[in-house]
Scaffold this active site. Structure first.
Site, short mmCIF file in Angstrom:
data_model
loop_
_atom_site.label_atom_id
_atom_site.label_comp_id
_atom_site.label_asym_id
_atom_site.label_seq_id
_atom_site.Cartn_x
_atom_site.Cartn_y
_atom_site.Cartn_z
N GLY A 184 -4.45 -6.89 5.36
CA GLY A 184 -3.15 -6.55 5.96
C GLY A 184 -3.46 -7.32 7.94
CG ASP A 233 -1.91 -1.23 1.32
OD1 ASP A 233 -3.08 -0.70 0.15
OD2 ASP A 233 -2.19 -1.83 1.97
CG MET A 262 -10.50 0.25 -1.62
SD MET A 262 -8.69 0.29 -1.76
CE MET A 262 -8.35 0.22 -0.14
CG PHE A 273 -5.88 5.41 8.31
CD1 PHE A 273 -5.09 6.12 8.56
CD2 PHE A 273 -6.71 6.36 7.18
CE1 PHE A 273 -4.69 6.67 9.24
CE2 PHE A 273 -6.15 7.44 7.62
CZ PHE A 273 -5.06 7.67 7.94
CG MET A 306 -4.99 3.85 -2.20
SD MET A 306 -4.85 3.20 -0.22
CE MET A 306 -3.20 2.25 -0.55
C1 DX5 Z 1 -6.15 0.52 3.38
C2 DX5 Z 1 -5.25 -0.12 2.56
C3 DX5 Z 1 -5.68 -2.00 2.60
C4 DX5 Z 1 -5.85 -2.70 4.17
C5 DX5 Z 1 -5.67 -3.86 4.26
O1 DX5 Z 1 -5.80 1.66 2.28
O2 DX5 Z 1 -5.87 0.00 1.08
O3 DX5 Z 1 -4.67 -3.06 1.53
O4 DX5 Z 1 -3.43 -2.04 4.80
O5 DX5 Z 1 -5.56 -3.45 5.63
P1 DX5 Z 1 -6.52 -4.53 6.31
O6 DX5 Z 1 -7.05 -5.56 5.97
O7 DX5 Z 1 -6.73 -4.45 8.05
O8 DX5 Z 1 -7.78 -3.51 6.28
ZN ZN Z 2 -4.15 -1.94 -0.90
#
Ligand code: DX5
Ligand code: ZN
Length: 218
Positions: free
Chosen positions: A196, A34, A136, A142, A67
């Site tokens: 994550g 990320d 998403m 986050f 992002m």
């Molecule tokens: C959010 C990220 C995700 C996130 C996934 O902005 O794109 O990849 O880190 O983490 P979890 O599984 O903890 O939501």
């Molecule tokens: Zn991601």
């Protein structure tokens, strides 16, 4: 079998190599990276030098989720660093087709992502040009947020559109995925699950967490 893409955003960065080795041994399919710039999302994470370091410790495909604003300025750096898939947000850049072509020309697979509030219609015209669609299931920015169940119909709709049009693109879902909701997300038609917190912060440990996600989706 569904693919699992652990997001290193939730890893212990002081032990990143070790933890990547562990997810690889436990059967992860991609390493999800990320990249946040503090503009497109209100948080800053990591950049191409970290991708280059990860490249040296794993053979798994590196699935880089940008992002950031102006992704076109960074595509080459990430491909050079070893990214295999580069996903850009439809909301981030007006000349999306150009950046998708740039990614492919540089030798990586191209993905398009959309935030929970962005309708599928915003990405439909790009589907013939992508190898991956990233839906998403939290607002990006986050790790550790809760999965938004209202994104399930959108995942199912995206599945339907890809199937109807005979598109082979992966359908990746990202945000708040854990062993409790993974089955539902897979049933809705996802082919890749990003996780994550539920992997890297699992009390039971990384290997057991991956096993649980696998069991939940098989
Ligand atoms: C959010 C990220 C995700 C996130 C996934 O902005 O794109 O990849 O880190 O983490 P979890 O599984 O903890 O939501
Ligand atoms: Zn991601």
């Amino acid at each position: 079998m569904i693919k699992l893409a652990p997001s290193i955003l939730s890893a212990d960065f002081a032990r990143l190599g070790e933890q990547i080795e562990e997810v690889a041994k436990a059967g992860a399919d991609y390493i999800h990276v990320d990249v946040m710039d503090g503009h497109f999302v209100p948080n800053i994470s990591i950049g191409a030098p970290v991708v280059a370091s990860i490249r040296r410790v794993t053979k798994l495909p590196l699935d880089v989720h940008l992002m950031i604003e102006h992704p076109e300025q960074y595509v080459h750096d990430f491909v050079q660093a070893g990214a295999n898939i580069i996903t850009v947000h439809v909301e981030a850049y007006p000349r999306l087709l150009k950046v998708l072509q740039m990614i492919k020309k540089a030798g990586a697979k191209a993905g398009v992502s959309l935030k929970p509030a962005t309708p599928i219609s915003a990405v439909e015209e790009f589907l013939p040009h992508v190898d991956l669609v990233l839906v998403m299931s939290v607002n990006p920015g986050f790790g550790g947020q809760s999965f938004m169940p209202e994104t399930l119909p959108k995942i199912a709709d995206m599945r339907k559109i890809l199937d109807e049009k005979g598109r082979k693109a992966e359908l990746e879902v990202d945000g708040g995925i854990n062993a409790e909701n993974a089955r539902e997300v897979a049933r809705a038609g996802a082919t890749v699950l990003v996780a994550g917190n539920s992997i890297f912060r699992a009390e039971e440990g990384i290997t057991a967490a991956i096993r649980r996600l696998r069991e939940a989706t098989s």
